[in-house]
Design a protein around this motif. Structure first.
Motif, PDB file in Angstrom:
ATOM      1  N   ARG A 167      -1.165  16.519 -28.134  1.00 13.88           N
ATOM      2  CA  ARG A 167      -0.775  15.308 -27.281  1.00 13.88           C
ATOM      3  C   ARG A 167      -0.123  14.871 -26.308  1.00 13.88           C
ATOM      4  NH1 ARG A 167      -5.112  10.927 -28.621  1.00 13.88           N
ATOM      5  NH2 ARG A 167      -4.273   8.994 -27.301  1.00 13.88           N
ATOM      6  N   ILE A 170       1.661  13.412 -17.330  1.00  7.93           N
ATOM      7  CA  ILE A 170       0.312  12.377 -17.006  1.00  7.93           C
ATOM      8  C   ILE A 170       1.037  11.877 -15.604  1.00  7.93           C
ATOM      9  CG2 ILE A 170      -1.198  10.583 -17.129  1.00  7.93           C
ATOM     10  CD1 ILE A 170      -1.623  11.508 -19.823  1.00  7.93           C
ATOM     11  N   GLN A 201      -7.618  14.637 -15.097  1.00  9.04           N
ATOM     12  CA  GLN A 201      -9.389  14.732 -16.022  1.00  9.04           C
ATOM     13  C   GLN A 201      -9.379  16.286 -16.032  1.00  9.04           C
ATOM     14  OE1 GLN A 201     -10.198  11.014 -16.874  1.00  9.04           O
ATOM     15  NE2 GLN A 201     -12.703  12.310 -18.013  1.00  9.04           N
ATOM     16  N   LEU A 214      -6.298  18.146 -18.232  1.00 10.78           N
ATOM     17  CA  LEU A 214      -6.154  18.003 -19.360  1.00 10.78           C
ATOM     18  C   LEU A 214      -7.473  18.479 -20.665  1.00 10.78           C
ATOM     19  CD1 LEU A 214      -5.370  14.212 -19.214  1.00 10.78           C
ATOM     20  CD2 LEU A 214      -3.899  15.631 -20.181  1.00 10.78           C
ATOM     21  N   PRO A 274      -3.147   5.696 -17.270  1.00 10.19           N
ATOM     22  CA  PRO A 274      -3.912   5.261 -17.051  1.00 10.19           C
ATOM     23  C   PRO A 274      -5.076   4.856 -18.728  1.00 10.19           C
ATOM     24  CG  PRO A 274      -3.785   6.091 -15.263  1.00 10.19           C
ATOM     25  CD  PRO A 274      -2.752   6.411 -15.674  1.00 10.19           C
ATOM     26  N   ARG A 332      -8.311   5.895 -18.657  1.00  8.58           N
ATOM     27  CA  ARG A 332      -9.158   6.610 -19.034  1.00  8.58           C
ATOM     28  C   ARG A 332      -8.638   8.336 -19.771  1.00  8.58           C
ATOM     29  NH1 ARG A 332     -10.198   8.907 -13.001  1.00  8.58           N
ATOM     30  NH2 ARG A 332     -10.917  10.475 -13.768  1.00  8.58           N
ATOM     31  N   PHE A 333      -7.361   8.398 -19.536  1.00 13.57           N
ATOM     32  CA  PHE A 333      -6.276   9.186 -19.704  1.00 13.57           C
ATOM     33  C   PHE A 333      -6.653   9.697 -21.175  1.00 13.57           C
ATOM     34  CE2 PHE A 333      -6.828  11.349 -15.759  1.00 13.57           C
ATOM     35  CZ  PHE A 333      -5.698  10.415 -14.979  1.00 13.57           C
ATOM     36  N   THR A 334      -6.140   8.583 -22.131  1.00 12.81           N
ATOM     37  CA  THR A 334      -5.428   8.640 -23.441  1.00 12.81           C
ATOM     38  C   THR A 334      -6.950   8.018 -24.004  1.00 12.81           C
ATOM     39  OG1 THR A 334      -5.066   6.376 -23.294  1.00 12.81           O
ATOM     40  CG2 THR A 334      -3.420   7.214 -23.350  1.00 12.81           C
TER      41      THR A 334
END
Lengths: 180, 75
Positions: A8, A15, A37, A40, B55, B57-59
Motif C-alpha cells: 500500500r 501516485i 484509480q 490502483l 488526493p 480519493r486514492f487513500t
C-alpha cells in the motif's frame, strides 16, 4: 494472500508520478486521476502476479499505459475535447504548429505523436531508464531511444531552442508566434 | 558559447555537459546543448503535478481495498 502494508505504501508513493504520466497521456487531470484509480484497483487485484523484488514502479506504469490505450480504442469513434489538444489520434499533422504559442512545454508536448510524447515523459520527466521505458511501452530499447531523440529534436524546434545558447536570458521566453 | 554550439552538432561527451543535479536519472543520454533546457522543462512540468499531495480519493480507495482484503481473510 496478505496484502502487506508495504505494498500500500509503495502504491501511494507512486501516485504523484502516475498522475503526472496520466496527464501527459490524456491532457486532463480528471481523466488522469480516473486512470490512476483504475491502475490502483488493477494493481491491488493482481498483487499476487507481481513478483516481489522486480520493478513495481514500471509495473504500475505499464498497467496505467495499457488502460489508457484500451480506453482510447473504446473511444476511437467518440469526439474528443473541443480543444483537441490531446485527441485520441493526432488530429493535427506535426507541421502545423506555427500558429500556436509554444511558450508552454505542455502545449509543445501535445504536438508530439503519442509514442514520442510518452517516451520522452517516461525518460526525461519520470526518470526511467531507456530499458524501463522500453518495458513499459512494450518495445525494443532502440525504439525508445529513437523516439526520445526525435521528441527532443521536435521539442527543441517547437520551443525555438535550436538557435539559442543556454546562456541566453531570453531562452525561457521564446518569442510569441502570431496567430495566422 | 557560440563556437561550442557549432562544434557540438554531434552529441558531446564533455564533462561540462554532465549536470550532477540530474543524478536521480540513471541514464543521461548524449545531449545537444538545448537538451539540458528540455530536460529541465520536462522535470518542471513533472514536478508541477508530482508535488501535489495525494488526493483523498486514492487513500480512500486503498482503505476500501484493504478493508475488503481483511474481510476475506476472516472466516
Amino acid at each position: 494472500m496478505n496484502q502487506a502494508p508495504q505494498f500500500r505504501d509503495e502504491l501511494i508513493a507512486a501516485i504523484p508520478g502516475l498522475r503526472a504520466f496520466g496527464i501527459s497521456l490524456t491532457g486532463r487531470s480528471d481523466r488522469a486521476d480516473d486512470l490512476v484509480q483504475e491502475t490502483l484497483m488493477k494493481a491491488w487485484k493482481h498483487h499476487e502476479s507481481f513478483q516481489a523484488g522486480t520493478n513495481l514502479k514500471a509495473w504500475l506504469y505499464t498497467i496505467l499505459r495499457n488502460e489508457f490505450y484500451s480506453q482510447v480504442r473504446k473511444r476511437s469513434r467518440e469526439i474528443e475535447d473541443a480543444d483537441g489538444a490531446h485527441a485520441s489520434r493526432m488530429a493535427t499533422p506535426p507541421e502545423q504548429h506555427g500558429h500556436l504559442d509554444m511558450s508552454d512545454l505542455k502545449t509543445a508536448l501535445a504536438e508530439l505523436p503519442d509514442d514520442q510524447r510518452e517516451a520522452i515523459v517516461l525518460v526525461g520527466a519520470e526518470g526511467f531508464s531507456y530499458e524501463e521505458a522500453a518495458e513499459i511501452c512494450n518495445v525494443a530499447v532502440g525504439t525508445i531511444k529513437s523516439r526520445v531523440n526525435r521528441a527532443r529534436t521536435r521539442l527543441g524546434h517547437l520551443l525555438h531552442l535550436e538557435n539559442r545558447s543556454p546562456a541566453d536570458p531570453d531562452v525561457f521566453l521564446p518569442p510569441r508566434v502570431k496567430s495566422m | 558559447m557560440a563556437k561550442d554550439r557549432r562544434r557540438e552538432a554531434k552529441p558531446s561527451k564533455s564533462p561540462r555537459q554532465t549536470d550532477k543535479t540530474m543524478s536521480p536519472f540513471r541514464h543521461k543520454p548524449d545531449t545537444l546543448p538545448a537538451d539540458d533546457l528540455i530536460g529541465r522543462k520536462l522535470r518542471e512540468y513533472y514536478n508541477e503535478v508530482a508535488k501535489e499531495p495525494v488526493p483523498d480519493r486514492f487513500t480512500a480507495l486503498l482503505d476500501q481495498l484493504e478493508g475488503k482484503s481483511a474481510a476475506k481473510k476472516t472466516p
